[in-house]
Design a protein around this motif. Structure first.
Motif, PDB file in Angstrom:
ATOM      1  N   MET A   1       0.818  -1.213  -0.023  1.00 51.96           N
ATOM      2  CA  MET A   1       0.206  -0.016  -0.061  1.00 51.96           C
ATOM      3  C   MET A   1       0.695   1.284   0.111  1.00 51.96           C
ATOM      4  O   MET A   1       1.975   1.107   0.519  1.00 51.96           O
ATOM      5  CB  MET A   1      -0.887   0.131   1.205  1.00 51.96           C
ATOM      6  CG  MET A   1      -1.729   1.311   1.392  1.00 51.96           C
ATOM      7  SD  MET A   1      -2.416   1.432   2.856  1.00 51.96           S
ATOM      8  CE  MET A   1      -3.984   0.335   2.309  1.00 51.96           C
ATOM      9  N   LEU A   2       0.395   2.191  -0.568  1.00 49.72           N
ATOM     10  CA  LEU A   2       1.214   3.286  -0.676  1.00 49.72           C
ATOM     11  C   LEU A   2       1.037   4.275   0.671  1.00 49.72           C
ATOM     12  O   LEU A   2       0.089   4.341   1.087  1.00 49.72           O
ATOM     13  CB  LEU A   2       0.626   4.538  -1.747  1.00 49.72           C
ATOM     14  CG  LEU A   2       0.716   3.911  -3.046  1.00 49.72           C
ATOM     15  CD1 LEU A   2      -0.051   4.823  -4.085  1.00 49.72           C
ATOM     16  CD2 LEU A   2       1.940   3.930  -3.586  1.00 49.72           C
ATOM     17  N   LEU A   3       2.250   4.908   0.889  1.00 51.74           N
ATOM     18  CA  LEU A   3       1.927   5.859   2.189  1.00 51.74           C
ATOM     19  C   LEU A   3       1.573   7.010   1.695  1.00 51.74           C
ATOM     20  O   LEU A   3       2.127   7.625   0.537  1.00 51.74           O
ATOM     21  CB  LEU A   3       3.425   5.759   3.090  1.00 51.74           C
ATOM     22  CG  LEU A   3       3.914   4.732   3.569  1.00 51.74           C
ATOM     23  CD1 LEU A   3       5.323   5.029   4.144  1.00 51.74           C
ATOM     24  CD2 LEU A   3       2.986   4.310   4.700  1.00 51.74           C
ATOM     25  N   ASN A  24     -10.514  -3.610   3.512  1.00 54.02           N
ATOM     26  CA  ASN A  24      -9.873  -4.120   4.735  1.00 54.02           C
ATOM     27  C   ASN A  24      -8.496  -4.678   4.714  1.00 54.02           C
ATOM     28  O   ASN A  24      -8.154  -5.014   5.621  1.00 54.02           O
ATOM     29  CB  ASN A  24     -10.848  -5.003   5.586  1.00 54.02           C
ATOM     30  CG  ASN A  24     -11.957  -4.366   6.006  1.00 54.02           C
ATOM     31  OD1 ASN A  24     -11.947  -3.404   6.491  1.00 54.02           O
ATOM     32  ND2 ASN A  24     -13.289  -5.001   5.903  1.00 54.02           N
ATOM     33  N   VAL A  25      -7.983  -4.536   3.491  1.00 54.19           N
ATOM     34  CA  VAL A  25      -6.782  -5.129   3.308  1.00 54.19           C
ATOM     35  C   VAL A  25      -5.541  -4.266   3.551  1.00 54.19           C
ATOM     36  O   VAL A  25      -5.803  -3.015   3.197  1.00 54.19           O
ATOM     37  CB  VAL A  25      -6.626  -5.780   1.778  1.00 54.19           C
ATOM     38  CG1 VAL A  25      -5.229  -6.064   1.443  1.00 54.19           C
ATOM     39  CG2 VAL A  25      -7.723  -6.757   1.472  1.00 54.19           C
ATOM     40  N   SER A  26      -4.552  -4.497   4.203  1.00 55.02           N
ATOM     41  CA  SER A  26      -3.440  -3.773   4.308  1.00 55.02           C
ATOM     42  C   SER A  26      -2.163  -4.470   3.777  1.00 55.02           C
ATOM     43  O   SER A  26      -1.782  -5.546   3.802  1.00 55.02           O
ATOM     44  CB  SER A  26      -3.165  -3.535   5.893  1.00 55.02           C
ATOM     45  OG  SER A  26      -2.925  -4.831   6.125  1.00 55.02           O
ATOM     46  N   GLN A  32      -1.747  -1.324   8.195  1.00 58.42           N
ATOM     47  CA  GLN A  32      -2.987  -0.097   8.395  1.00 58.42           C
ATOM     48  C   GLN A  32      -3.658  -0.152   6.923  1.00 58.42           C
ATOM     49  O   GLN A  32      -3.327  -0.215   5.655  1.00 58.42           O
ATOM     50  CB  GLN A  32      -2.057   1.200   8.199  1.00 58.42           C
ATOM     51  CG  GLN A  32      -1.293   1.285   9.706  1.00 58.42           C
ATOM     52  CD  GLN A  32      -0.981   2.769   9.703  1.00 58.42           C
ATOM     53  OE1 GLN A  32      -1.169   3.512   9.204  1.00 58.42           O
ATOM     54  NE2 GLN A  32      -0.249   2.751  10.865  1.00 58.42           N
ATOM     55  N   SER A  33      -4.937  -0.137   7.212  1.00 54.10           N
ATOM     56  CA  SER A  33      -6.076  -0.300   6.290  1.00 54.10           C
ATOM     57  C   SER A  33      -6.375   1.075   5.649  1.00 54.10           C
ATOM     58  O   SER A  33      -5.946   1.992   6.254  1.00 54.10           O
ATOM     59  CB  SER A  33      -7.329  -0.777   6.893  1.00 54.10           C
ATOM     60  OG  SER A  33      -7.911   0.126   7.702  1.00 54.10           O
ATOM     61  N   PRO A  34      -7.152   1.431   4.523  1.00 54.33           N
ATOM     62  CA  PRO A  34      -7.342   2.717   4.224  1.00 54.33           C
ATOM     63  C   PRO A  34      -8.367   3.585   5.162  1.00 54.33           C
ATOM     64  O   PRO A  34      -7.994   4.548   5.448  1.00 54.33           O
ATOM     65  CB  PRO A  34      -8.278   2.377   2.845  1.00 54.33           C
ATOM     66  CG  PRO A  34      -8.002   0.985   2.662  1.00 54.33           C
ATOM     67  CD  PRO A  34      -7.460   0.468   3.691  1.00 54.33           C
ATOM     68  N   ALA A  35      -8.963   2.735   6.219  1.00 52.31           N
ATOM     69  CA  ALA A  35      -9.587   3.595   7.347  1.00 52.31           C
ATOM     70  C   ALA A  35      -8.961   4.271   8.311  1.00 52.31           C
ATOM     71  O   ALA A  35      -9.006   5.110   8.821  1.00 52.31           O
ATOM     72  CB  ALA A  35     -10.677   2.555   7.952  1.00 52.31           C
ATOM     73  N   HIS A  36      -7.596   3.467   8.670  1.00 52.26           N
ATOM     74  CA  HIS A  36      -6.657   3.734   9.527  1.00 52.26           C
ATOM     75  C   HIS A  36      -6.100   5.079   8.899  1.00 52.26           C
ATOM     76  O   HIS A  36      -5.933   5.965   9.295  1.00 52.26           O
ATOM     77  CB  HIS A  36      -5.630   2.691   9.583  1.00 52.26           C
ATOM     78  CG  HIS A  36      -5.751   1.507  10.664  1.00 52.26           C
ATOM     79  ND1 HIS A  36      -6.293   0.391  10.039  1.00 52.26           N
ATOM     80  CD2 HIS A  36      -5.684   1.446  11.671  1.00 52.26           C
ATOM     81  CE1 HIS A  36      -6.352  -0.361  11.218  1.00 52.26           C
ATOM     82  NE2 HIS A  36      -6.054   0.152  12.233  1.00 52.26           N
TER      83      HIS A  36
END
Length: 173
Positions: A1-3, A24-26, A32-36
Motif C-alpha cells: 500500500m502506498l504511504l 480491509n486489506v493492508s 494499516q487499512s485505508p480506514a486507518h
C-alpha cells in the motif's frame, strides 16, 4: 500500500483508488487499512466512504491501534464522531494499553478526549441497569418499582387535597 501524502482528501482517495486497495486489506508491514490512513489524516469524508463500503472499524494495526485511535491522535473530532456513530469500540486498547481517549488526552486534544469520555459514560450508563432495594429486599429496576409501590397502595383511600387537610386540622381543634 502506498504511504499517503495527507495534504488533501482528493489525493488520498486517488492514491488508494489507483492502487486498487480493498477496504480491509493492508499491503504494508504496518497493517494499516485505508480506514486507518483516513482517520490518521483526519479525512472524514474518505473515512465515511470507507465505513459505508464495509471497512472493519475495529481492525488493529501493528501498534494495536484501530481507526478510532488514529483519529484521536490526529485530533479529528469529525472522524471520531463518524466512528462512534458507526459503533466502533471505544474501549479497544493498543499494545501500550491505551484507549483512544487516553491518546487524545496525551496528544492534547481535549475536545476529542472529552467527547470520548462522554460517549463512554453514556454507553456504560445504558449497559448497566440501575437497581434499587424496596421493602421486600428484592432488587428491582426503577420502572418496575413504581408499579410495585402503586399496587400496594390501598384502593379505597383517596389522596386529600391540602385544603381538606387544613379543614380537618381546624375541626380537631
Amino acid at each position: 500500500m502506498l504511504l499517503l501524502d495527507c495534504s488533501a482528501e482528493s489525493d488520498v482517495m486517488s492514491h488508494l483508488l489507483e492502487s486498487g486497495t480493498a477496504v480491509n486489506v493492508s499491503a504494508d508491514a504496518f497493517v494499516q487499512s485505508p480506514a486507518h490512513l483516513a482517520a490518521h489524516g483526519g479525512h472524514a469524508f474518505f473515512l465515511l466512504w470507507q465505513l459505508q463500503t464495509g471497512a472493519n472499524l475495529n481492525q488493529q494495526d501493528w501498534l494495536g491501534e484501530a481507526p478510532i485511535h488514529k483519529a484521536a491522535k490526529a485530533g479529528s473530532l469529525e472522524c471520531l464522531t463518524f466512528l462512534v456513530a458507526s459503533h466502533a469500540s471505544i474501549d479497544l486498547r493498543n499494545k501500550n494499553g491505551q484507549t483512544a481517549e487516553d491518546l487524545a488526552w496525551a496528544f492534547g486534544f481535549l475536545e476529542c478526549a472529552q467527547f470520548l469520555m462522554t460517549v463512554k459514560h453514556i454507553q456504560n450508563k445504558k449497559a448497566q441497569p440501575s437497581y434499587t432495594l424496596h421493602d421486600d429486599n428484592l432488587l428491582t429496576e426503577p420502572s418496575s418499582l413504581k408499579r410495585a409501590c402503586e399496587s400496594r397502595r390501598p384502593i379505597s383511600k383517596k389522596r386529600m387535597k391540602s385544603s381538606d387537610t387544613k379543614s380537618l386540622s381546624s375541626e380537631r381543634l
